[in-house]
Design an enzyme around this catalytic site. Sequence first.
Site, PDB file in Angstrom:
ATOM      1  N   HIS A 307       0.848  -1.188   0.000  1.00 18.54           N
ATOM      2  CA  HIS A 307       0.000   0.000   0.000  1.00 18.54           C
ATOM      3  C   HIS A 307       0.883   1.238   0.000  1.00 18.54           C
ATOM      4  CE1 HIS A 307      -3.115   2.851   1.135  1.00 18.54           C
ATOM      5  NE2 HIS A 307      -3.959   1.938   0.711  1.00 18.54           N
ATOM      6  N   ASP A 364      -7.913  -5.429   0.044  1.00 20.93           N
ATOM      7  CA  ASP A 364      -8.400  -6.297  -1.028  1.00 20.93           C
ATOM      8  C   ASP A 364      -8.004  -7.762  -0.859  1.00 20.93           C
ATOM      9  OD1 ASP A 364      -9.623  -4.248  -2.516  1.00 20.93           O
ATOM     10  OD2 ASP A 364      -7.671  -3.601  -3.253  1.00 20.93           O
TER      11      ASP A 364
HETATM   12  N1  CMC Z   1       4.133  -7.716  -4.793  1.00 21.28           N
HETATM   13  C1  CMC Z   1       5.474  -7.696  -4.975  1.00 21.28           C
HETATM   14  N2  CMC Z   1       6.242  -6.599  -4.851  1.00 21.28           N
HETATM   15  C2  CMC Z   1       5.624  -5.448  -4.547  1.00 21.28           C
HETATM   16  C3  CMC Z   1       4.239  -5.377  -4.340  1.00 21.28           C
HETATM   17  C4  CMC Z   1       3.474  -6.553  -4.465  1.00 21.28           C
HETATM   18  N3  CMC Z   1       2.168  -6.554  -4.288  1.00 21.28           N
HETATM   19  N4  CMC Z   1       3.891  -4.105  -4.040  1.00 21.28           N
HETATM   20  C5  CMC Z   1       5.028  -3.397  -4.061  1.00 21.28           C
HETATM   21  N5  CMC Z   1       6.080  -4.196  -4.352  1.00 21.28           N
HETATM   22  C6  CMC Z   1       7.501  -3.804  -4.417  1.00 21.28           C
HETATM   23  C7  CMC Z   1       7.800  -3.013  -5.665  1.00 21.28           C
HETATM   24  O1  CMC Z   1       8.175  -3.841  -6.731  1.00 21.28           O
HETATM   25  C8  CMC Z   1       8.904  -2.114  -5.182  1.00 21.28           C
HETATM   26  O2  CMC Z   1      10.075  -2.886  -5.131  1.00 21.28           O
HETATM   27  P1  CMC Z   1      11.534  -2.202  -5.455  1.00 21.28           P
HETATM   28  O3  CMC Z   1      11.729  -1.198  -4.355  1.00 21.28           O
HETATM   29  O4  CMC Z   1      12.490  -3.338  -5.433  1.00 21.28           O
HETATM   30  O5  CMC Z   1      11.385  -1.567  -6.806  1.00 21.28           O
HETATM   31  C9  CMC Z   1       8.529  -1.789  -3.746  1.00 21.28           C
HETATM   32  O6  CMC Z   1       7.728  -2.910  -3.324  1.00 21.28           O
HETATM   33  C10 CMC Z   1       7.714  -0.504  -3.606  1.00 21.28           C
HETATM   34  O7  CMC Z   1       6.553  -0.626  -4.430  1.00 21.28           O
HETATM   35  P2  CMC Z   1       5.896   0.552  -5.260  1.00 21.28           P
HETATM   36  O8  CMC Z   1       5.233  -0.032  -6.457  1.00 21.28           O
HETATM   37  O9  CMC Z   1       6.910   1.639  -5.478  1.00 21.28           O
HETATM   38  O10 CMC Z   1       4.835   1.080  -4.213  1.00 21.28           O
HETATM   39  P3  CMC Z   1       3.630   2.048  -4.530  1.00 21.28           P
HETATM   40  O11 CMC Z   1       3.344   2.766  -3.263  1.00 21.28           O
HETATM   41  O12 CMC Z   1       3.913   2.876  -5.734  1.00 21.28           O
HETATM   42  O13 CMC Z   1       2.447   1.038  -4.910  1.00 21.28           O
HETATM   43  C11 CMC Z   1       0.653  -0.480  -4.714  1.00 21.28           C
HETATM   44  C12 CMC Z   1       1.452   0.634  -4.035  1.00 21.28           C
HETATM   45  C13 CMC Z   1      -0.582  -0.770  -3.871  1.00 21.28           C
HETATM   46  C14 CMC Z   1       0.182  -0.003  -6.095  1.00 21.28           C
HETATM   47  C15 CMC Z   1       1.548  -1.743  -4.835  1.00 21.28           C
HETATM   48  O14 CMC Z   1       1.927  -2.193  -3.562  1.00 21.28           O
HETATM   49  C16 CMC Z   1       0.843  -2.871  -5.609  1.00 21.28           C
HETATM   50  O15 CMC Z   1       0.922  -2.908  -6.824  1.00 21.28           O
HETATM   51  N6  CMC Z   1       0.144  -3.800  -4.893  1.00 21.28           N
HETATM   52  C17 CMC Z   1      -0.622  -4.838  -5.582  1.00 21.28           C
HETATM   53  C18 CMC Z   1      -1.960  -4.273  -6.038  1.00 21.28           C
HETATM   54  C19 CMC Z   1      -2.911  -4.044  -4.887  1.00 21.28           C
HETATM   55  O16 CMC Z   1      -3.092  -4.893  -4.024  1.00 21.28           O
HETATM   56  N7  CMC Z   1      -3.591  -2.886  -4.906  1.00 21.28           N
HETATM   57  C20 CMC Z   1      -4.585  -2.527  -3.902  1.00 21.28           C
HETATM   58  C21 CMC Z   1      -4.134  -1.405  -3.045  1.00 21.28           C
HETATM   59  S1  CMC Z   1      -5.114  -1.162  -1.558  1.00 21.28           S
HETATM   60  C22 CMC Z   1      -6.729  -0.785  -2.062  1.00 21.28           C
HETATM   61  C23 CMC Z   1      -6.856   0.313  -3.018  1.00 21.28           C
HETATM   62  O17 CMC Z   1      -6.115   1.290  -3.049  1.00 21.28           O
HETATM   63  O18 CMC Z   1      -7.775   0.229  -3.831  1.00 21.28           O
END
Ligand code: CMC
Length: 432
Positions: A307, A364
């Site tokens: 998140h 989720d």
């Molecule tokens: N699985 C594997 N690696 C992950 C995941 C995941 N679900 N989420 C983040 N990472 C890694 C990412 O690859 C990055 O690694 P590195 O530093 O080596 O590049 C690090 O963690 C930071 O991730 P980010 O993508 O920069 O984080 P963000 O704040 O931009 O993204 C997020 C947040 C929710 C989009 C992301 O965690 C994600 O894609 N999660 C899966 C989708 C999900 O469950 N979404 C629902 C969010 S909660 C409800 C809502 O908002 O609707």
Amino acid sequence: MSDTATLQLPGQEPVELPVITGSEGEKAIDVSKLRAKTGYITLDPGYVNTGSCSSSVTFLDGEKGILRYRGYPIEQLAENSSFVEVAYLLLHGALPTTQQLDDFNDHLSKHSLIHEDMKHFFEGFSTTAHPMVILSSMVSSLSAYYSEASGAASVDQLEVNTARLMAKIRTIAAFSYKKSIGQPFIYPQDKLAYCANFLNMMFAVPAEPYEVDPEITKALDLLLILHADHEQNCSASTVRVVGSSMANVYASVASGILALWGPLHGGANQQVLRMLERIHADGDDLDKYVRLAKDPDSDFRLMGFGHRVYKNFDPRATIIKSACDRVLNLLGVDDPLLDLARRLEEVALSDEYFVERKLYPNVDFYSGIIYRAIGIPENMFTVMFALGRLPGWIAQWKEMHQDPKTKIARPRQIYNGETARDYVPIEKRVAG
Ligand code: CMC
């Protein structure tokens, strides 16, 4: 005397920028005059460090796992409140009295029908259309029926437009499901409470009697409460951005629905179920999928994990996880995916990759398992999220319009394309 931050830019006198403190002590540097004073802008892809507004709707502390609507902890609302009461709280800033709640419920019942002509719209969609695109289109088309909702006027008419939106979104959602399975539409019934009315429209058929199970209604109520607002998330920000152009509330909410649909936002709840099904079909090989999620060359992510704001735990996920056990027990449902989800959480949370990056199950991760247990089909999961989030979107939209500091949302950029060059006639061009 208010605090200021001093910014020293190359070749310029130091600039004082106001520091804003929120009611929970959060700090922000007000850069609204930065460009006028210095010629510089700030650059923050994904708005990771950027506050777009001040808001009194929802407070969230991602480090401590705190979520409060209008000051009330989510745990207390989940335990004691109903979705309609929470919607009132978000929209009006205070919990309703009995009379206010009764009036609000009456208002919602009164507006639950959609215009009969709108039923024809459902015919136009292909049978494979995702319910989220149907929902967004139908919500957008409400502007065609309620012209007094247009532009600024929709702010003055917000009470009635809120009731219309909250009442009709249920009907639209249920009708889109009925259309997708080829069953006749079931009309709303005023005598039923908000969630029961929705469940009746989803699952009743004219051929036989249908009783809404109170346990299912309770479970749905809880899920909608937990989704009702989440401050400046992607869809709420979309609603604000679109609304800032004076687009009406239906158009703004329709845009929010589309933003929510994305798999990184609300669409994740459907993806989680797909992922669990895939892992289950592949022999429950959790290590393989955790490895894949960590592999920088793979685009596989653990859906329902991570998140932008929560870096400790998501309090909504904690509540849903314990509700999962209760609801599945009560309904006598034994879902192997619940056990798989629990084990996946355990494996991921003891893995250095997830620990280092502070990746925890989000709202989720477990919600789909409850939706599945109460009979909601997988492609309707994100629609359920939208039903829950609607009061939050409207509260954010209303607050934006009432804030004298609101301006049309219009970010800047740093241009990094070609510098000025002369036009080349077509006969002199070489393929680049
Ligand atoms: N699985 C594997 N690696 C992950 C995941 C995941 N679900 N989420 C983040 N990472 C890694 C990412 O690859 C990055 O690694 P590195 O530093 O080596 O590049 C690090 O963690 C930071 O991730 P980010 O993508 O920069 O984080 P963000 O704040 O931009 O993204 C997020 C947040 C929710 C989009 C992301 O965690 C994600 O894609 N999660 C899966 C989708 C999900 O469950 N979404 C629902 C969010 S909660 C409800 C809502 O908002 O609707």
